[in-house]
Design a protein around this motif. Structure first.
Motif, short mmCIF file in Angstrom:
data_model
loop_
_atom_site.label_atom_id
_atom_site.label_comp_id
_atom_site.label_asym_id
_atom_site.label_seq_id
_atom_site.Cartn_x
_atom_site.Cartn_y
_atom_site.Cartn_z
N ALA A 193 0.84 -1.20 0.00
CA ALA A 193 0.00 0.00 0.00
C ALA A 193 0.88 1.26 0.00
N ARG A 194 1.91 1.26 0.81
CA ARG A 194 2.82 2.41 0.88
C ARG A 194 3.50 2.63 -0.47
N LEU A 195 3.97 1.57 -1.10
CA LEU A 195 4.65 1.69 -2.38
C LEU A 195 3.69 2.13 -3.49
N LEU A 196 2.48 1.61 -3.49
CA LEU A 196 1.50 2.02 -4.50
C LEU A 196 1.11 3.49 -4.33
N ARG A 197 0.94 3.92 -3.08
CA ARG A 197 0.65 5.35 -2.83
C ARG A 197 1.80 6.22 -3.34
N ALA A 198 3.03 5.79 -3.08
CA ALA A 198 4.19 6.55 -3.54
C ALA A 198 4.21 6.61 -5.07
N TYR A 199 3.93 5.50 -5.71
CA TYR A 199 3.87 5.47 -7.18
C TYR A 199 2.79 6.42 -7.69
N LEU A 200 1.61 6.35 -7.11
CA LEU A 200 0.51 7.21 -7.56
C LEU A 200 0.82 8.68 -7.31
N ASP A 201 1.45 8.98 -6.19
CA ASP A 201 1.85 10.37 -5.92
C ASP A 201 2.84 10.85 -6.97
N THR A 202 3.76 9.99 -7.36
CA THR A 202 4.75 10.35 -8.38
C THR A 202 4.08 10.60 -9.72
N THR A 203 3.12 9.78 -10.08
CA THR A 203 2.45 9.96 -11.38
C THR A 203 1.60 11.22 -11.35
N ARG A 204 0.98 11.54 -10.23
CA ARG A 204 0.20 12.79 -10.13
C ARG A 204 1.11 14.00 -10.27
N ASP A 205 2.30 13.93 -9.63
CA ASP A 205 3.26 15.03 -9.73
C ASP A 205 3.72 15.22 -11.17
N SER A 206 3.99 14.11 -11.91
CA SER A 206 4.44 14.25 -13.30
C SER A 206 3.33 14.77 -14.18
N ASP A 207 2.07 14.38 -13.92
CA ASP A 207 0.94 14.89 -14.70
C ASP A 207 0.79 16.39 -14.50
N ALA A 208 1.01 16.87 -13.29
CA ALA A 208 0.87 18.29 -12.99
C ALA A 208 1.97 19.11 -13.67
N GLU A 209 3.13 18.50 -13.86
CA GLU A 209 4.26 19.22 -14.46
C GLU A 209 4.17 19.28 -15.97
#
Length: 148
Positions: free
Chosen positions: A129-145
């Motif tokens: 769960a922690r790793l998947l949240r980290a992955y999703l946070d990373t993808t959200r950050d890249s989408d915003a950029e």
């Protein structure tokens, strides 16, 4: 053991396919297709939605959603109501039977997920769960950029 990005992508896709196949099979035992489950769940979160808005939220065409809505309406789970602001449009609401279906879906999602992850320890589940949240946070950050 270190995994390269390509292997991580392959493993993520394989895990998604396995989870989807197991979930689809189990929901199918109760006569619930993924399309029905998704539409009912989105409608529960956004009651009184226009069909076009639901189609957009689900990422499907208006034609695709119409057949699912027709089936759900025939089963007494959703009701179409004329949109007061647009004579050509309808708003959808869950019926009492639809609300009961939402409760069954939530229960099934819990039970199916428990079965799927039953072979993992509580610590492994927490790590995943922690790793998947980290992955999703990373993808959200890249989408915003990304520029629009």
């Amino acid at each position: 053991m270190s995994s390269g990005a390509t292997e991580l992508g392959r493993l993520l896709m394989a895990a998604h396919r396995a989870f989807t196949q197991q979930g689809r099979a189990r929901f199918g035992e109760y006569g619930l297709s993924p399309a029905r489950v998704r539409l009912l769940t989105v409608l529960h979160r956004s009651p009184d939605s226009r069909m076009r808005d639901l189609a957009d939220a689900l990422g499907v065409s208006g034609r695709a959603i119409t057949s699912v809505v027709d089936a759900l309406e025939s089963d007494g789970l959703v009701e179409r109501k004329p949109d007061a602001g647009d004579r050509r449009a309808f708003r959808l609401t869950l019926t009492d039977a639809g609300l009961s279906a939402i409760d069954r879906i939530a229960d099934l999602q819990h039970r199916i997920s428990e079965e799927i992850f039953s072979g993992m320890s509580a610590e492994d589940r927490s790590d995943l769960a922690r790793l998947l949240r980290a992955y999703l946070d990373t993808t959200r950050d890249s989408d915003a950029e990304r520029p629009a």
